[in-house]
Scaffold this motif. Structure first.
Motif, PDB file in Angstrom:
ATOM      1  N   VAL A   7       1.010  -1.096   0.293  1.00  0.00           N
ATOM      2  CA  VAL A   7       0.123   0.118  -0.092  1.00  0.00           C
ATOM      3  C   VAL A   7       1.260   1.009  -0.127  1.00  0.00           C
ATOM      4  N   SER A   8       1.951   1.060   0.947  1.00  0.00           N
ATOM      5  CA  SER A   8       3.053   2.628   0.539  1.00  0.00           C
ATOM      6  C   SER A   8       2.896   2.688  -0.945  1.00  0.00           C
ATOM      7  N   ILE A   9       4.319   2.010  -1.350  1.00  0.00           N
ATOM      8  CA  ILE A   9       4.179   1.369  -2.854  1.00  0.00           C
ATOM      9  C   ILE A   9       3.555   2.342  -3.703  1.00  0.00           C
ATOM     10  N   ALA A  10       2.211   1.951  -3.279  1.00  0.00           N
ATOM     11  CA  ALA A  10       1.030   2.661  -4.544  1.00  0.00           C
ATOM     12  C   ALA A  10       0.667   3.622  -4.227  1.00  0.00           C
ATOM     13  N   ILE A  11       0.701   4.473  -3.094  1.00  0.00           N
ATOM     14  CA  ILE A  11       0.820   5.313  -2.563  1.00  0.00           C
ATOM     15  C   ILE A  11       1.971   6.411  -2.722  1.00  0.00           C
ATOM     16  N   TYR A  12       2.887   6.009  -2.466  1.00  0.00           N
ATOM     17  CA  TYR A  12       4.004   7.402  -2.851  1.00  0.00           C
ATOM     18  C   TYR A  12       3.973   6.911  -4.665  1.00  0.00           C
ATOM     19  N   ALA A  13       4.180   6.005  -5.552  1.00  0.00           N
ATOM     20  CA  ALA A  13       3.390   6.030  -7.052  1.00  0.00           C
ATOM     21  C   ALA A  13       2.698   7.157  -7.535  1.00  0.00           C
ATOM     22  N   ALA A  14       1.673   6.915  -6.778  1.00  0.00           N
ATOM     23  CA  ALA A  14      -0.269   7.953  -6.954  1.00  0.00           C
ATOM     24  C   ALA A  14       0.704   9.983  -6.590  1.00  0.00           C
ATOM     25  N   THR A  15       1.563   9.543  -5.372  1.00  0.00           N
ATOM     26  CA  THR A  15       2.208  11.463  -4.891  1.00  0.00           C
ATOM     27  C   THR A  15       2.731  12.058  -5.473  1.00  0.00           C
ATOM     28  N   ARG A  16       3.394  11.132  -6.090  1.00  0.00           N
ATOM     29  CA  ARG A  16       5.080  10.867  -6.842  1.00  0.00           C
ATOM     30  C   ARG A  16       4.705  11.604  -8.109  1.00  0.00           C
ATOM     31  N   SER A  17       3.090  10.358  -8.679  1.00  0.00           N
ATOM     32  CA  SER A  17       3.034  11.100 -10.048  1.00  0.00           C
ATOM     33  C   SER A  17       2.038  12.569 -10.552  1.00  0.00           C
ATOM     34  N   LEU A  18       1.250  12.669  -9.191  1.00  0.00           N
ATOM     35  CA  LEU A  18       0.831  14.002  -8.948  1.00  0.00           C
ATOM     36  C   LEU A  18       1.905  15.022  -9.374  1.00  0.00           C
ATOM     37  N   GLU A  19       2.474  14.940  -8.114  1.00  0.00           N
ATOM     38  CA  GLU A  19       3.881  15.723  -8.229  1.00  0.00           C
ATOM     39  C   GLU A  19       4.383  16.340  -9.151  1.00  0.00           C
ATOM     40  N   PHE A  20       5.076  15.215 -10.515  1.00  0.00           N
ATOM     41  CA  PHE A  20       5.066  15.218 -11.525  1.00  0.00           C
ATOM     42  C   PHE A  20       4.066  15.656 -12.329  1.00  0.00           C
ATOM     43  N   ALA A  21       2.998  15.680 -12.223  1.00  0.00           N
ATOM     44  CA  ALA A  21       1.798  16.423 -13.546  1.00  0.00           C
ATOM     45  C   ALA A  21       1.701  17.499 -13.203  1.00  0.00           C
ATOM     46  N   TYR A  22       1.534  17.832 -12.027  1.00  0.00           N
ATOM     47  CA  TYR A  22       1.181  19.361 -11.209  1.00  0.00           C
ATOM     48  C   TYR A  22       2.363  20.308 -12.184  1.00  0.00           C
ATOM     49  N   LYS A  23       4.332  20.158 -11.812  1.00  0.00           N
ATOM     50  CA  LYS A  23       4.998  20.584 -12.410  1.00  0.00           C
ATOM     51  C   LYS A  23       4.541  20.999 -14.253  1.00  0.00           C
ATOM     52  N   ALA A  24       4.603  19.171 -14.623  1.00  0.00           N
ATOM     53  CA  ALA A  24       4.445  19.395 -16.421  1.00  0.00           C
ATOM     54  C   ALA A  24       3.203  20.296 -16.761  1.00  0.00           C
ATOM     55  N   LEU A  25       2.016  20.590 -15.881  1.00  0.00           N
ATOM     56  CA  LEU A  25       1.035  22.189 -15.818  1.00  0.00           C
ATOM     57  C   LEU A  25       1.504  22.534 -15.602  1.00  0.00           C
ATOM     58  N   GLU A  26       2.499  23.064 -15.038  1.00  0.00           N
ATOM     59  CA  GLU A  26       2.860  24.833 -14.490  1.00  0.00           C
ATOM     60  C   GLU A  26       3.750  24.796 -15.621  1.00  0.00           C
ATOM     61  N   GLU A  27       4.223  24.304 -16.317  1.00  0.00           N
ATOM     62  CA  GLU A  27       5.166  24.305 -17.367  1.00  0.00           C
ATOM     63  C   GLU A  27       4.834  24.544 -18.618  1.00  0.00           C
ATOM     64  N   ASP A  28       3.294  24.462 -18.926  1.00  0.00           N
ATOM     65  CA  ASP A  28       3.164  24.715 -19.634  1.00  0.00           C
ATOM     66  C   ASP A  28       2.117  25.537 -19.884  1.00  0.00           C
ATOM     67  N   GLY A  29       1.792  26.522 -18.446  1.00  0.00           N
ATOM     68  CA  GLY A  29       1.083  27.608 -18.456  1.00  0.00           C
ATOM     69  C   GLY A  29      -0.502  27.331 -17.793  1.00  0.00           C
ATOM     70  N   TRP A  30      -0.367  26.324 -17.317  1.00  0.00           N
ATOM     71  CA  TRP A  30      -1.735  26.268 -16.635  1.00  0.00           C
ATOM     72  C   TRP A  30      -2.514  26.906 -15.888  1.00  0.00           C
ATOM     73  N   PHE A  31      -0.943  27.492 -14.641  1.00  0.00           N
ATOM     74  CA  PHE A  31      -1.495  28.143 -13.731  1.00  0.00           C
ATOM     75  C   PHE A  31      -0.661  29.414 -13.746  1.00  0.00           C
ATOM     76  N   LYS A  32      -1.035  30.250 -14.923  1.00  0.00           N
ATOM     77  CA  LYS A  32      -0.263  31.959 -15.295  1.00  0.00           C
ATOM     78  C   LYS A  32      -1.324  32.272 -13.745  1.00  0.00           C
ATOM     79  N   GLY A  33      -0.715  34.086 -13.680  1.00  0.00           N
ATOM     80  CA  GLY A  33      -1.389  34.604 -13.021  1.00  0.00           C
ATOM     81  C   GLY A  33      -2.028  34.212 -11.187  1.00  0.00           C
ATOM     82  N   LYS A  34      -1.083  32.994 -10.630  1.00  0.00           N
ATOM     83  CA  LYS A  34      -1.363  32.685  -9.282  1.00  0.00           C
ATOM     84  C   LYS A  34      -1.110  33.301  -8.272  1.00  0.00           C
TER      85      LYS A  34
END
Length: 531
Positions: free
Chosen positions: A195-222
């Motif tokens: 369960v810990s491995i699954a939660i770690y993979a899920a949280t890290r994937s969300l972190e990387f996805a947020y960074k990718a969206l931020e680089e694409d300009g999804w959070f301009k003017g935040k």
């Protein structure tokens, strides 16, 4: 439709091979590559006695013996076998260290004999090795399938099956298809580690996805505080971790499974609180009895009134703690959490003064250990690096000490400020939120600690909800979560590799990209020679 060549072509056919037993040749090919054998021969075999050198093959002959038209599968099997051996060896060594060092002075428990095929260590090693092997094979399979479907010969198939063709010829098809290798995690038994491995993979994937969206300009003017680890992560995670710790014994995010974990847990305990909560928890099943969720219950000292029943029948299990409690206590929760000290403020200050040096020693050793690979920087600029190391230790120690002390101290604070009927159970969440405010101190270097708190919070929240019937578990749900997290990581790696930092190298190794680069480099060098 654009046509595409195979992105990962096979190397050219090998020269004539020496005659050898096919089983021996495959065993050698799955053990050492030609490049690895050349390195081994250069540094070890060439310096061995003459009798040994005569019986070993020179590197050119070994390369001709093991070389095939396509060494990708052999390289994948080699990497998988090495992961299996390394994991199995590491787990065995950890068992020896844990049994010999951590168990000193303690009575030895007789462990039940587990069959070899059902051993958790074996199944964990097998799961990780299969994950690597399947990920490499699936990624190459879907890459080649995509390349073949983009050729001119596959045009009739694309016309007959437009939806399937669009899915399989997508640029993300190999990345998503390779994530199915995460099903190999199901080989390991479904316990807390999986369960810990699954939660770690899920949280890290969300972190990387947020960074990718931020680089694409999804959070301009935040706002300036958005995405920064100032209040949001520490407060939310601390509040959601404090409530399960005080409300449920089993879902506590800090299990006592080893001496190392017990030592870590001893650093974050409020004085006497863990023993007190352990006695209170069985009482919560009794109707109308709330031990910690009604903190304004008055305290009647058994020392002043020895002949009077000071506790209701439903709370008699607290008698061993409250009987010697100081008579100056006003509330039952205070007499339970710090029975020998009547002042809540004194207990809080004493905890801060006691826990901070202990945490500082621990994190000094912890950060020094991880700073050893950077010893060259310490030699070049010792004063700057030592100053940075000291700041990191002090900030982390101050953050954890203040967060834990405030979370527990808020119990006494709220019972003196709030009426008894105001937020009788939700005040635990508010106390954890106040404790999380200390994350402002370590906002620059506490990224890893905050993510770890998030994983603990998710784990404990899931267990609390499952125990109370808020939701039901799905068989193999942790494996599915791991597969989804691996798929998101692969997609982010495909589009924004630079957002992943050092983790991108691990995903590239999981795909076997070093093999593809070697093949491309050989082709480029061959074309240059022809020119």
């Amino acid at each position: 439709m654009a046509f595409s060549e195979d992105p990962y072509p096979s190397p050219p056919p090998s020269p004539a091979q020496f005659k050898a037993d096919p089983i021996l040749r495959n065993a050698l090919r799955y053990t050492l590559s030609a490049k690895e054998y050349k390195t081994l021969h250069q540094y070890l075999i060439s310096r061995s006695p003459p009798a040994v050198r005569k019986r070993t093959l020179p590197p050119p002959k070994y390369a001709a013996l093991v070389q095939t038209k396509d060494d990708y599968n052999g390289a994948a099997i080699r990497a998988s076998l090495r992961v299996f051996i390394a994991t199995q060896t590491s787990l065995k060594l950890w068992e020896l260290v844990q049994g010999n060092l951590f168990a000193r002075g303690k009575p030895q428990r007789v462990k039940p004999r587990i069959p070899f095929l059902k051993s958790p260590n074996l199944r964990l090693s097998l799961s990780l090795s299969l994950l690597l092997l399947l990920h490499r094979l699936l990624f190459r399979f879907f890459s080649r399938l995509r390349s073949n479907l983009l050729t001119r010969d596959a045009a009739p198939f694309r016309r007959r099956n437009p939806r399937v063709s669009r899915s399989l010829t997508s640029r993300l098809a190999p990345a998503i298809g390779a994530s199915l290798a995460g099903l190999a995690l199901g080989v390991y038994p479904g316990d807390h580690l999986r369960v810990s491995i699954a939660i770690y993979a899920a949280t890290r994937s969300l972190e990387f996805a947020y960074k990718a969206l931020e680089e694409d300009g999804w959070f301009k003017g935040k706002p300036w505080w958005w995405g920064r680890i100032v209040f949001r992560r520490p407060t939310v995670t601390s509040s959601s971790t404090t409530h399960p710790t005080t409300s449920n014994a089993d879902p506590s995010p800090i299990p006592q499974t080893s001496r190392g974990q017990a030592q870590t847990q001893s650093l974050i305990r409020w004085p006497r609180c863990h023993n007190s909560i352990g006695r209170m928890l069985p009482l919560q099943s009794a109707p109308g009895v709330v031990a910690l969720t009604a903190p304004s219950r008055p305290f009647i000292s058994p020392i002043l009134f020895p002949s009077t029943q000071t506790l209701p029948p439903s709370l008699t299990q607290l008698a061993p703690i409250t009987s010697p409690a100081h008579p100056s206590h006003t509330f039952l929760s205070c007499a339970t959490l710090h029975p020998s000290t009547p002042s809540c403020l004194t207990t809080f200050i004493r905890y801060i003064l006691t826990a901070f040096p202990t945490l500082a020693k621990f994190f000094t050793a912890y950060y020094t250990l991880f700073a050893l690979p950077k010893w060259r920087k310490f030699v070049k600029e010792p004063s700057y690096e030592l100053n940075a190391l000291a700041k990191r230790v002090l900030r982390t120690s101050a953050f954890l000490t203040g967060a834990i002390g405030t979370s527990w101290g808020s119990i006494c604070l709220f019972q003196n400020l709030f009426p008894r009927t105001l937020m009788p159970s939700s005040r635990w969440v508010l106390g954890g939120t106040l404790g999380g405010m200390w994350g402002f101190i370590d906002r620059r270097g506490g990224h890893g600690h905050f993510l770890y708190s998030i994983r603990l919070s998710i784990d404990s929240l899931w267990k609390v909800g499952k125990k109370r019937g808020w939701w039901k578990g799905v068989q193999g749900g942790d494996v599915m979560l791991f597969v989804a997290g691996l798929g998101v990581v692969n997609v982010v790696f495909e589009n924004h590799k630079e957002c992943m930092g050092g983790a991108g190298k691990g995903i590239g190794w999981l795909r076997g990209e070093e093999l593809f680069s070697n093949v491309k480099d050989e082709q480029l060098s061959g074309e240059e020679k022809r020119k």
